[in-house]
Scaffold this active site. Structure first.
Site, PDB file in Angstrom:
ATOM      1  N   ASP A  63     -53.836  41.537  12.983  1.00 59.14           N
ATOM      2  CA  ASP A  63     -54.853  42.091  12.606  1.00 59.14           C
ATOM      3  C   ASP A  63     -55.339  43.304  13.656  1.00 59.14           C
ATOM      4  OD1 ASP A  63     -57.196  42.533  10.887  1.00 59.14           O
ATOM      5  OD2 ASP A  63     -58.340  41.133  12.208  1.00 59.14           O
ATOM      6  N   HIS A  64     -55.682  44.359  13.290  1.00 62.08           N
ATOM      7  CA  HIS A  64     -56.050  45.277  14.273  1.00 62.08           C
ATOM      8  C   HIS A  64     -55.310  45.609  15.383  1.00 62.08           C
ATOM      9  CE1 HIS A  64     -59.956  46.247  12.463  1.00 62.08           C
ATOM     10  NE2 HIS A  64     -60.179  45.002  12.117  1.00 62.08           N
ATOM     11  N   HIS A 149     -68.048  44.607  11.181  1.00 68.95           N
ATOM     12  CA  HIS A 149     -67.363  43.180  11.744  1.00 68.95           C
ATOM     13  C   HIS A 149     -68.707  42.423  12.080  1.00 68.95           C
ATOM     14  CE1 HIS A 149     -63.320  45.290  12.395  1.00 68.95           C
ATOM     15  NE2 HIS A 149     -63.295  44.376  11.519  1.00 68.95           N
ATOM     16  N   GLY A 150     -68.778  41.144  11.888  1.00 67.64           N
ATOM     17  CA  GLY A 150     -69.880  40.280  12.309  1.00 67.64           C
ATOM     18  C   GLY A 150     -70.799  39.938  11.257  1.00 67.64           C
ATOM     19  N   GLY A 176     -64.657  42.839   7.944  1.00 63.36           N
ATOM     20  CA  GLY A 176     -66.027  42.597   8.133  1.00 63.36           C
ATOM     21  C   GLY A 176     -66.653  41.679   6.878  1.00 63.36           C
ATOM     22  N   SER A 178     -67.452  38.710   6.551  1.00 67.36           N
ATOM     23  CA  SER A 178     -68.616  37.742   7.017  1.00 67.36           C
ATOM     24  C   SER A 178     -70.034  38.295   6.713  1.00 67.36           C
ATOM     25  CB  SER A 178     -68.769  37.327   8.633  1.00 67.36           C
ATOM     26  OG  SER A 178     -67.352  36.691   8.971  1.00 67.36           O
ATOM     27  N   ASN A 197     -61.344  40.097   4.477  1.00 69.62           N
ATOM     28  CA  ASN A 197     -60.977  39.504   5.821  1.00 69.62           C
ATOM     29  C   ASN A 197     -62.316  38.807   6.328  1.00 69.62           C
ATOM     30  OD1 ASN A 197     -58.545  41.068   5.752  1.00 69.62           O
ATOM     31  ND2 ASN A 197     -58.906  42.109   7.736  1.00 69.62           N
ATOM     32  N   ASN A 199     -63.619  36.439   9.621  1.00 74.55           N
ATOM     33  CA  ASN A 199     -63.463  35.837  10.622  1.00 74.55           C
ATOM     34  C   ASN A 199     -64.721  35.435  11.489  1.00 74.55           C
ATOM     35  OD1 ASN A 199     -62.283  35.234  13.339  1.00 74.55           O
ATOM     36  ND2 ASN A 199     -61.696  37.213  13.739  1.00 74.55           N
ATOM     37  N   THR A 200     -65.809  36.157  11.610  1.00 71.29           N
ATOM     38  CA  THR A 200     -66.936  35.550  12.530  1.00 71.29           C
ATOM     39  C   THR A 200     -67.589  34.413  11.833  1.00 71.29           C
ATOM     40  OG1 THR A 200     -67.465  38.095  12.765  1.00 71.29           O
ATOM     41  CG2 THR A 200     -69.114  36.505  13.291  1.00 71.29           C
TER      42      THR A 200
HETATM   43  P1  13P Z   1     -65.944  39.585  10.151  1.00 67.53           P
HETATM   44  O1  13P Z   1     -65.582  38.904  11.564  1.00 67.53           O
HETATM   45  O2  13P Z   1     -66.921  40.245   9.972  1.00 67.53           O
HETATM   46  O3  13P Z   1     -65.627  38.404   9.057  1.00 67.53           O
HETATM   47  O4  13P Z   1     -64.660  40.354   9.901  1.00 67.53           O
HETATM   48  C1  13P Z   1     -63.200  40.108  10.078  1.00 67.53           C
HETATM   49  C2  13P Z   1     -62.301  41.211  10.021  1.00 67.53           C
HETATM   50  O5  13P Z   1     -62.528  42.221   9.587  1.00 67.53           O
HETATM   51  C3  13P Z   1     -61.129  40.757  10.664  1.00 67.53           C
HETATM   52  O6  13P Z   1     -60.257  42.061  10.799  1.00 67.53           O
END
Ligand code: 13P
Length: 243
Positions: A63-64, A149-150, A176, A178, A197, A199-200
């Site tokens: 990712d990224h 993101h976040g 992003g 989350s 996606n 993550n946070t």
């Molecule tokens: P979040 O952390 O906002 O869920 O985003 C995750 C993301 O986009 C990973 O590439």
């Protein structure tokens, strides 16, 4: 090349094996993507991440990725997909570097996600997205449509998703996840998003339960980390039930 975009697919990021176990337990036999950023993959190890995700329903994505050498290493080691994030580069430079990654990845049957505009600061122009696709041959595109993101609340431009989808017919990626409500996630999918996606949200569950566990006398990692696993599993199941 594996076609993973014939249905909506979720990407959950991880950097530790306890997070990974919770995510894969929640997924069962459902197809999901497991994501590691460059930093996350450096923590768990590229080879380790590949070894731990050897099941038919699991796909591993870098990712990224920004470092071409590192992205190529991930491809060589066995990642199924790579996201080249050239959004901080000029458009021409981004095209050139994305082309290089696409050539390298496609020879090894690895998929490539591209990115034009930095998520959170710009909005993706549909015509530019089409030009980028024509020049690079990417398999999917991370789009900037008001997402961040976040956990910050965001306002998604749904009609822009639709426009980009109609013009490019590419699988579109919502980064992003989350900070997006479940209703908006559904709406984003309806308008053309194929991959979401997360993550946070999972990191926060991990941290909160770990903080609580540290108050216990135990020094056993499997006791200190088990509550977090339960929390992550529950949340991932909730996401997967959205679609
Ligand atoms: P979040 O952390 O906002 O869920 O985003 C995750 C993301 O986009 C990973 O590439």
């Amino acid at each position: 090349m594996k076609n993973i975009f014939n249905q909506i697919i979720w990407q959950f990021n991880f950097s530790t094996s306890d997070q990974l176990k919770a995510i894969t337990k929640a997924a069962g036999k459902k197809r999901i993507i497991l994501g590691t950023s460059e930093s996350e993959s450096k923590f768990i190890g590229l080879k380790e991440a590949v070894c731990l995700t050897q099941k038919d329903n699991l796909f591993l994505n870098l990712d990224h990725g920004k470092d071409l050498k590192y992205i190529k290493k991930a491809i060589d080691i066995g990642y199924d997909m790579v996201h080249f994030d050239g959004s901080s580069l000029g458009f021409k430079e981004n095209i050139k570097k994305t082309q290089e990654i696409v050539d390298y990845a496609h020879k090894k049957k690895v998929l490539v996600e591209g990115e034009i505009d930095p998520i959170s600061s710009k909005m993706t122009d549909p015509k530019k997205a089409l030009l980028f696709l024509k020049e690079t041959g990417i398999d999917s595109l991370a789009i900037a449509i008001g997402n961040k993101h976040g956990k910050e609340k965001v306002k998604i431009d749904f009609s822009r998703i639709k426009e980009i989808k109609e013009l490019t017919n590419l699988p579109l990626v919502l980064h992003g996840g989350s900070g997006v409500s479940n209703d908006d996630l559904r709406k984003a999918i309806k308008n053309g998003i194929s991959k979401i996606n997360i993550n946070t949200e999972l990191r926060m569950i991990w941290k909160e339960s770990f903080k609580k566990s540290l108050k216990k006398k135990s020094v056993k990692p499997y006791e200190l980390l088990s509550k977090g696993q339960e929390g992550i599993e529950k949340k991932v199941k909730e996401y997967l039930s959205i679609v």
